[in-house]
Each structure stands twice: as C-alpha cells, then as structure tokens.
Design an enzyme around this catalytic site. Structure first.
Site: not given
Ligand code: NDP
Length: 309
Positions: A134, A137-138
């Site tokens: 992701c 997200c990261d």
C-alpha cells in the site's frame, strides 16, 4: 446465543451500503467490520471518481460518512472478525473473534479482497520493514528515497505516480514488455520524469539487512540478473477475494470470487448474499461495490419477508 435477522460481514462500501438499506427497511442489521474498517479504500488518499463529490473526497472521510449514515438508521456496527461460518442450515451460525457465536436468518458477505504478494521468502522476511502492498499508507516513510513498485496494472501506475511525488526515484518492475494499465495511467507514468520502467523483469529476491530493505535482485527475460538499490518495495500485482471462510458452502469461481446468480446478489445458499469485491473480479470500484451492497440489501429484505415465521 444471540440471533439477528441480517448479519453483514465487511465494513467497506458494499457492507455499509447494505447496512444503510437494510436498516432503513427496519431489519436491524448487525455489521462486523473486520480487520480493515472502511475497507480497501482507506488505503488510498483522495477519491476523485465517486459521484457526488465534484472536487473529490478524502477516502477515510467518505467511508466515515457511509458508516455514520448506516449507524443513523440503526445499524449495530461492531468491531470484530468473523473467524468461522456454518452455512449448512438456517439460521446460519457465525463465530466472531473465535469465541462469540451468533445466529442469523440471512447473511450478506461483503468481505472484499486483499492484496496479492509474490510469495518469495525474502518478501515475507521484510514485510513491514520496507515491503508493503500500500503506497498510500506507507509511501510517507520513503520521502526522498528510491523505491520499487511491482506490477503493470492501473494500481501499479497509480502507486508509482503517487510515490514519484514523494520519493527521489521510482522503479516499476513489469514482468512483460507492455502494461496492463489503461492508456491514461500509462501516459501519466510516461510523463513522470523520476519513474523508470524495468520491462521484462521478475523479482528474484528482496535484499536487505537489519535496517530493512536495501535492494531488489531482478531476473530479466534475456537471462540477465541484476540488483537495484531501493529502500522500499511495493507490491501492486492485484488482489484476491476474501471468500475462504465461506468456500465450503458458497460456490466460487476458480479464483475464489463468490458466484452470484444472474443480476442478483444471491449465492447458491438460500439466504446468503454477496456484494462488493468478494464477488466482482471485473469492476471493483467503490461505486460498483456500493451499488451491489444496495442490491444485496434489497434481496435480503425480500428473502426475510418471504421467510417470516
Ligand atoms: P490488474 O490485475 O489489472 O494488474 C495486475 C498487474 O500485476 C499486471 O500488470 C500483472 O502482469 C502484474 N502481475 C500479476 N502477478 C504478478 C506477479 N506474480 N509478478 C509480477 N507481476 C505480476 O490489477 P490492478 O490492481 O492493477 O487493477 C485491478 C482492477 O482495478 C483493474 O480493473 C483496474 O483497471 C482497476 N483499477 C482502476 C483504477 C482507476 O481507475 N483509477 C485504479 C486502480 C485499479 P500481467 O499484465 O503480465 O498479467
């Protein structure tokens, strides 16, 4: 044992929409959100193609609003993961978090889909230490660093473009000599200067040390093996449907997507309905998932009226 008329499993656009409709119909649904409340959409940032938001909307905000709407009409939304299911007879029996049993006259499965991984040991070893599925997200952790994205579909192109804004350089590792992605996404990648595409390449190994990922070893189709130096390794090679729990009872296709009948949300088990990505390998959009959640709710309501006792 607690008994409910309609149990909705999954807290994404399909589950919340099914909840809005069944709750408004007075069915008093109970919804278990699972491990990822808000569903896959919460792993992205702005959603620009959900109708009704001319300037786009933050994904978490969109999901929070859907959740609130479901609650407003009386849905009992619960944290908890369904860990087993017995759909052999009605009422169906579901176990939540391996301990709480609940029985349901009808079930709407809206468990969605999960990211696929390559399945190589080094990928598992460095998961969460440089390996991620992701980017939104990261990606933040790799600002001004070099990263790699595996895949050649729309997701890979979207993630690479997103990372290119944050990172110094983005390699795209594509196993064929063409993208699967749409023309628009290909054009976006092509016009981004700090994205380099490595065609015909497969990942042999994710390299790293105590600090996490340090590089990737690639095998090109012509037999050449070479390493690239990166700090982050992002998978974007598709998803698989989260249908395993129900596979013993509910018919699925060869990839595990639940088969629904014709234009309905009905599965082969009477009283069990499926909505969203768990039954849709083709469109997989938030709006189509929401639409199928609505269909499942209407089908479940009809079923409950017909089987009133
Ligand atoms: P896709 O299945 O479309 O693409 C997967 C990509 O990963 C392909 O390039 C595939 O290669 C590659 N791949 C698969 N397995 C491996 C492997 N083991 N090793 C290396 N590469 C691999 O998945 P997406 O998640 O990209 O997209 C899913 C759906 O969602 C599509 O319909 C897409 O259009 C849609 N989508 C739409 C977006 C938008 O409209 N903004 C954004 C994101 C997704 P190969 O081509 O060789 O099979």
């Amino acid at each position: 044992m607690e008994k409910v008329r309609c149990l909705i499993i999954g807290g994404g656009p399909a589950g919340y929409t099914a909840a809005i409709y069944t709750a408004r119909a007075g069915v008093e649904p109970v919804l278990y959100e699972g491990m990822e409340p808000g569903g896959q959409l919460t792993t992205t940032t702005t959603v620009e193609n959900y109708p009704g938001f001319d300037k786009g909307i933050d994904a978490n905000m969109l999901m929070g609003t859907m959740r609130g709407q479901a609650e407003r009409f009386g849905t009992d939304i619960r944290r908890g993961v369904v860990t087993s299911a017995d759909l052999s007879s009605r009422p169906f029996r579901i176990v939540v978090d391996e301990k709480d049993e609940i029985s349901a006259d009808s079930i709407i499965i809206a468990t969605g889909a999960s990211a696929k991984y390559l399945g190589i040991p080094s990928e598992t070893e460095f998961h969460g230490r440089g390996v991620s599925a992701c980017a939104t997200c990261d990606g933040f952790f790799y600002r001004k660093k070099d990263v790699a994205v595996v895949g050649g579909g729309d997701t890979a192109c979207e993630e690479a473009s997103y990372l290119a804004n944050l990172c110094n350089k983005v390699y795209m590792i594509v196993r064929r000599d063409v993208f699967r992605a749409s023309k628009a996404m290909q054009d976006r990648v092509a016009s981004t200067k700090n994205i380099e595409i490595l065609w015909n390449c497969n990942t042999q190994e994710v390299l790293g040390d105590k600090s996490g990922v340090t590089g990737v070893r690639l095998l090109r189709k012509d037999g050449k093996v070479f390493d690239i130096k990166v700090d982050g390794f992002f998978l974007a090679i598709g998803h698989h449907p989260d249908s395993e729990l129900f596979g013993k009872w509910v018919e699925t296709d060869e990839k595990g997507y639940i088969i629904t009948k014709g234009k309905t949300s009905e599965t082969n088990v009477e009283g069990v309905f499926a909505a969203g990505d768990v039954q849709d390998s083709r469109y997989r959009q938030a709006v189509t998932a929401a639409g199928s959640g609505c269909q499942a709710a209407l089908d479940a309501e009809k079923f409950l009226i017909a089987h009133k006792n």
